[in-house]
Scaffold this motif. Sequence first.
Motif, mmCIF file in Angstrom:
data_model
loop_
_atom_site.group_PDB
_atom_site.id
_atom_site.type_symbol
_atom_site.label_atom_id
_atom_site.label_comp_id
_atom_site.label_asym_id
_atom_site.label_seq_id
_atom_site.Cartn_x
_atom_site.Cartn_y
_atom_site.Cartn_z
ATOM 1 N N HIS A 59 43.599 -19.882 -31.245
ATOM 2 C CA HIS A 59 42.828 -19.987 -30.007
ATOM 3 C C HIS A 59 41.353 -20.231 -30.297
ATOM 4 C CE1 HIS A 59 45.723 -18.707 -26.729
ATOM 5 N NE2 HIS A 59 46.437 -18.562 -27.833
ATOM 6 N N ALA A 60 40.839 -19.645 -31.385
ATOM 7 C CA ALA A 60 39.439 -19.882 -31.744
ATOM 8 C C ALA A 60 39.218 -21.354 -32.089
ATOM 9 C CB ALA A 60 39.043 -18.999 -32.925
ATOM 10 N N PHE A 61 40.189 -21.950 -32.792
ATOM 11 C CA PHE A 61 40.090 -23.379 -33.115
ATOM 12 C C PHE A 61 40.092 -24.224 -31.841
ATOM 13 C CE2 PHE A 61 42.704 -27.256 -33.496
ATOM 14 C CZ PHE A 61 41.838 -28.048 -34.244
ATOM 15 N N ILE A 62 41.030 -23.948 -30.941
ATOM 16 C CA ILE A 62 41.132 -24.711 -29.698
ATOM 17 C C ILE A 62 39.838 -24.624 -28.902
ATOM 18 C CG2 ILE A 62 42.309 -24.826 -27.453
ATOM 19 C CD1 ILE A 62 44.862 -23.876 -28.939
ATOM 20 N N ARG A 63 39.266 -23.431 -28.860
ATOM 21 C CA ARG A 63 38.036 -23.238 -28.078
ATOM 22 C C ARG A 63 36.829 -23.872 -28.776
ATOM 23 N NH1 ARG A 63 37.183 -17.178 -26.619
ATOM 24 N NH2 ARG A 63 35.932 -18.061 -24.918
ATOM 25 N N GLU A 64 36.789 -23.770 -30.097
ATOM 26 C CA GLU A 64 35.632 -24.311 -30.821
ATOM 27 C C GLU A 64 35.528 -25.823 -30.666
ATOM 28 O OE1 GLU A 64 34.198 -25.014 -35.447
ATOM 29 O OE2 GLU A 64 35.576 -23.365 -34.989
ATOM 30 N N VAL A 65 36.659 -26.530 -30.813
ATOM 31 C CA VAL A 65 36.611 -27.995 -30.753
ATOM 32 C C VAL A 65 36.844 -28.514 -29.338
ATOM 33 C CG1 VAL A 65 37.374 -28.170 -33.145
ATOM 34 C CG2 VAL A 65 39.075 -28.319 -31.305
ATOM 35 N N ARG A 66 37.112 -27.601 -28.386
ATOM 36 C CA ARG A 66 37.424 -27.966 -26.998
ATOM 37 C C ARG A 66 38.548 -29.006 -26.997
ATOM 38 N NH1 ARG A 66 36.136 -23.680 -25.000
ATOM 39 N NH2 ARG A 66 36.370 -24.567 -22.898
ATOM 40 N N LEU A 67 39.672 -28.623 -27.570
ATOM 41 C CA LEU A 67 40.800 -29.515 -27.773
ATOM 42 C C LEU A 67 41.301 -30.088 -26.448
ATOM 43 C CD1 LEU A 67 42.598 -30.352 -30.267
ATOM 44 C CD2 LEU A 67 44.246 -28.662 -29.421
ATOM 45 N N THR A 68 41.519 -31.405 -26.411
ATOM 46 C CA THR A 68 42.034 -32.029 -25.197
ATOM 47 C C THR A 68 43.560 -31.942 -25.165
ATOM 48 O OG1 THR A 68 42.312 -34.241 -26.119
ATOM 49 C CG2 THR A 68 40.126 -33.679 -25.260
ATOM 50 N N GLU A 69 44.103 -32.099 -23.985
ATOM 51 C CA GLU A 69 45.560 -32.099 -23.855
ATOM 52 C C GLU A 69 46.174 -33.278 -24.590
ATOM 53 O OE1 GLU A 69 47.107 -30.920 -19.823
ATOM 54 O OE2 GLU A 69 44.955 -30.944 -19.354
ATOM 55 N N ALA A 70 45.485 -34.429 -24.568
ATOM 56 C CA ALA A 70 45.997 -35.602 -25.290
ATOM 57 C C ALA A 70 46.034 -35.344 -26.791
ATOM 58 C CB ALA A 70 45.133 -36.822 -24.988
ATOM 59 N N GLU A 71 45.006 -34.667 -27.317
ATOM 60 C CA GLU A 71 44.982 -34.349 -28.740
ATOM 61 C C GLU A 71 46.087 -33.356 -29.102
ATOM 62 O OE1 GLU A 71 40.177 -35.022 -29.424
ATOM 63 O OE2 GLU A 71 40.949 -33.067 -28.803
ATOM 64 N N TRP A 72 46.326 -32.384 -28.219
ATOM 65 C CA TRP A 72 47.399 -31.423 -28.481
ATOM 66 C C TRP A 72 48.756 -32.112 -28.472
ATOM 67 C CZ3 TRP A 72 48.031 -27.258 -30.949
ATOM 68 C CH2 TRP A 72 49.118 -26.401 -30.716
ATOM 69 N N ASP A 73 48.942 -33.041 -27.542
ATOM 70 C CA ASP A 73 50.189 -33.809 -27.509
ATOM 71 C C ASP A 73 50.374 -34.593 -28.808
ATOM 72 O OD1 ASP A 73 50.816 -32.895 -24.993
ATOM 73 O OD2 ASP A 73 50.074 -34.675 -23.943
ATOM 74 N N GLN A 74 49.297 -35.181 -29.313
ATOM 75 C CA GLN A 74 49.386 -35.920 -30.571
ATOM 76 C C GLN A 74 49.740 -34.997 -31.734
ATOM 77 O OE1 GLN A 74 45.498 -37.888 -30.270
ATOM 78 N NE2 GLN A 74 46.573 -39.844 -30.436
#
Length: 315
Positions: A59-74
């Motif tokens: 969760h810290a990684f997701i929040r730090e880079v502000r991961l997009t839904e498209a990036e998560w899908d990839q």
Amino acid sequence: MTDTINDQNQAPDHALTPDQAAEQARREEELIQRVLDSFESTPDARLKELMQSLVKHLHAFIREVRLTEAEWDQAIEFLTAVGHITDDRRQEFVLLSDVLGASMQTIAVNNLAAGNATEATVFGPFFVDDAPEIQHGEDISGGAHGQPSWIEGTVTNIHGEPIDGARIEVWEADEDGFYDVQYDDQRVAGRAFLRSGADGEYAFWGLTPTPYPIPHDGPVGKMLEATNRSPVRAAHLHFMVTAPGYRTLVTHIFVEGDPQLQIGDSVFGVKDSLIKRFEEQPTGTPTPNGRDLDNQTWTKARFDIVLAEDTHPQA
């Protein structure tokens, strides 16, 4: 994951008011806590620790880079592809762990420094059980192509005392950069095991190691290409050494002067103490055990192995 992220996939950079930012942070932190709480009843204390720590870091990684839904899908597509290409002869997840340095970091935290004990390095994806046994001075190549190489040394403990009967597993690629398991004909070549003698000595014929790329025709290779990284490993020869009362050593030796050492090893396995001199011998040079090499050049190298005591023996 393997495609270039385009502009529409970039994380939004909206300017939030202080009140909005505080509310956004509260929502994100509340979610983390709910996920952590879901593991509170885990019976196994170590599993609970692992899962909760994983959640915090993910969760810290997701929040730090502000991961997009498209990036998560990839990312999901990438991991799915890694799973699909993995089978009993190819372990793409091991390759992924290796190229991210996760394998070497795990080795580092599990092989604490112990005097002059030989350093450990990555296991790699090409070890297989049931390698043939050879005797002192015999050949592991099994018909694999390459320049013959005489490898010798001793197995001792950190006090310099010889270890008799240590099992020494060795495996390597041929001169074309392929291990036997990468061929489709069920050959067994470039791998064997032998035992150390009463004075801890061992010796065998193998092949002079050459640089080769890890398998890069799959998703891990595409990731390396997208990040402008080389898939090539520095030339090396694998060892796994076991003896009762001693910590299992998984390591390999590298070739002094190999240009790839300056470029970098794709799985971060190189350690200075494991770089050894493979001295080339002119044609006609007598071999240590009288083997006739039919006017081939050959190399010789010395690798003295030092095992650390097992401080956590199995009950």
